[in-house]
Design an enzyme around this catalytic site. Structure first.
Site, PDB file in Angstrom:
ATOM      1  N   MET A  97       0.456  -1.361  -0.408  1.00 41.10           N
ATOM      2  CA  MET A  97       0.081  -0.380  -0.269  1.00 41.10           C
ATOM      3  C   MET A  97       0.998   1.036  -0.156  1.00 41.10           C
ATOM      4  SD  MET A  97      -3.499  -1.252   3.128  1.00 41.10           S
ATOM      5  CE  MET A  97      -1.265  -1.659   3.968  1.00 41.10           C
ATOM      6  N   GLY A 185       1.842   3.819   5.507  1.00 44.22           N
ATOM      7  CA  GLY A 185       1.955   2.955   4.816  1.00 44.22           C
ATOM      8  C   GLY A 185       2.680   1.892   4.690  1.00 44.22           C
ATOM      9  N   SER A 186       2.459   0.436   4.171  1.00 43.45           N
ATOM     10  CA  SER A 186       2.382  -0.817   4.441  1.00 43.45           C
ATOM     11  C   SER A 186       2.330  -1.589   3.586  1.00 43.45           C
ATOM     12  CB  SER A 186       1.110  -0.634   5.501  1.00 43.45           C
ATOM     13  OG  SER A 186      -0.026   0.135   5.085  1.00 43.45           O
ATOM     14  N   ARG A 187       2.059  -3.331   3.986  1.00 46.08           N
ATOM     15  CA  ARG A 187       1.676  -3.397   3.321  1.00 46.08           C
ATOM     16  C   ARG A 187       1.032  -5.097   4.259  1.00 46.08           C
ATOM     17  NH1 ARG A 187       7.691  -7.468   1.536  1.00 46.08           N
ATOM     18  NH2 ARG A 187       6.899  -9.462   1.723  1.00 46.08           N
TER      19      ARG A 187
END
Length: 216
Positions: A97, A185-187
């Site tokens: 993301m 911000g991430s995954r």
């Protein structure tokens, strides 16, 4: 509509932007300098509002499907050894993301939450291969009759400083319902059985609660 996790930040940012805009208007006599201060402040507010948006998604429940838990781009589809919970090989599907994506995490399947654990860690960029094991993250396992147990991880990125996880052991997960939020911000990694039929491709953009990642 905005996610409840962003309400406080949105209010604080709004008040700061109003203060900056009014301060520039009344304290700085140079018109072009006023605009140079006010426009970045307004852009910041727009970015914050975009980040915390929470569009309603209508997920058709289907126990044969694993749906996308988040909006973003598929960056990994590979066989890996999962060493925290299963301690065997799984197919990993990872969705990255960016800051402009919706950051709501949704349950990829319905069933019972049988495992949920928070891991403190680093803040490597979310696409880094080591981020799945080294970054701050949460691990959640949901179990149902069709899939058995499916694991997913919320992983913090370089900008993320807080992972919110609503999944608690013993709770009933509803496919497509909110299961958490990752700020800035991430995954998310999905760890699926080896015989899973993957329905997405690398670099494909997916929408959480809508697109099918895999099926039986």
């Amino acid at each position: 509509m905005f996610h409840k996790e962003g309400h406080k930040i949105i209010i604080i940012t709004f008040l700061l932007v109003v203060a900056v805009a009014l301060g520039a208007e009344y304290l700085i006599p140079i018109p072009w300098l006023q605009v140079c201060i006010q426009i970045p402040a307004l852009i910041l507010l727009i970015l914050i509002l975009q980040f915390f948006r929470n569009p309603k998604r209508h997920t058709p429940h289907n126990d044969d499907h694993i749906i996308a838990p988040v909006d973003g781009k598929v960056v990994v589809i590979e066989e890996v050894y999962e060493k925290e919970y299963f301690k065997d090989k799984r197919i990993q599907v990872s969705i990255f993301m960016s800051p402009v994506n919706v950051h709501v995490t949704r349950y990829p399947l319905g069933g019972e939450v049988v495992y949920s654990k928070y891991h403190p860690g680093k803040y490597l960029v979310a696409w880094h291969p080591k981020s799945s094991e080294d970054n701050e993250r949460t691990t959640v396992v949901v179990k149902n009759k069709v899939w058995g147990e499916v694991l997913y991880k919320q992983i913090a990125g370089a900008m993320a400083r807080r992972i919110v996880n609503y999944a608690k052991p013993g709770a009933q997960a509803t496919q497509g319902a909110d299961s958490g939020f990752i700020k800035f911000g991430s995954r998310v990694d999905l760890l699926l059985p080896l015989n899973t039929k993957i329905k997405v491709n690398l670099h494909q953009q997916v929408k959480g609660g809508i697109d099918v990642i895999a099926e039986k």
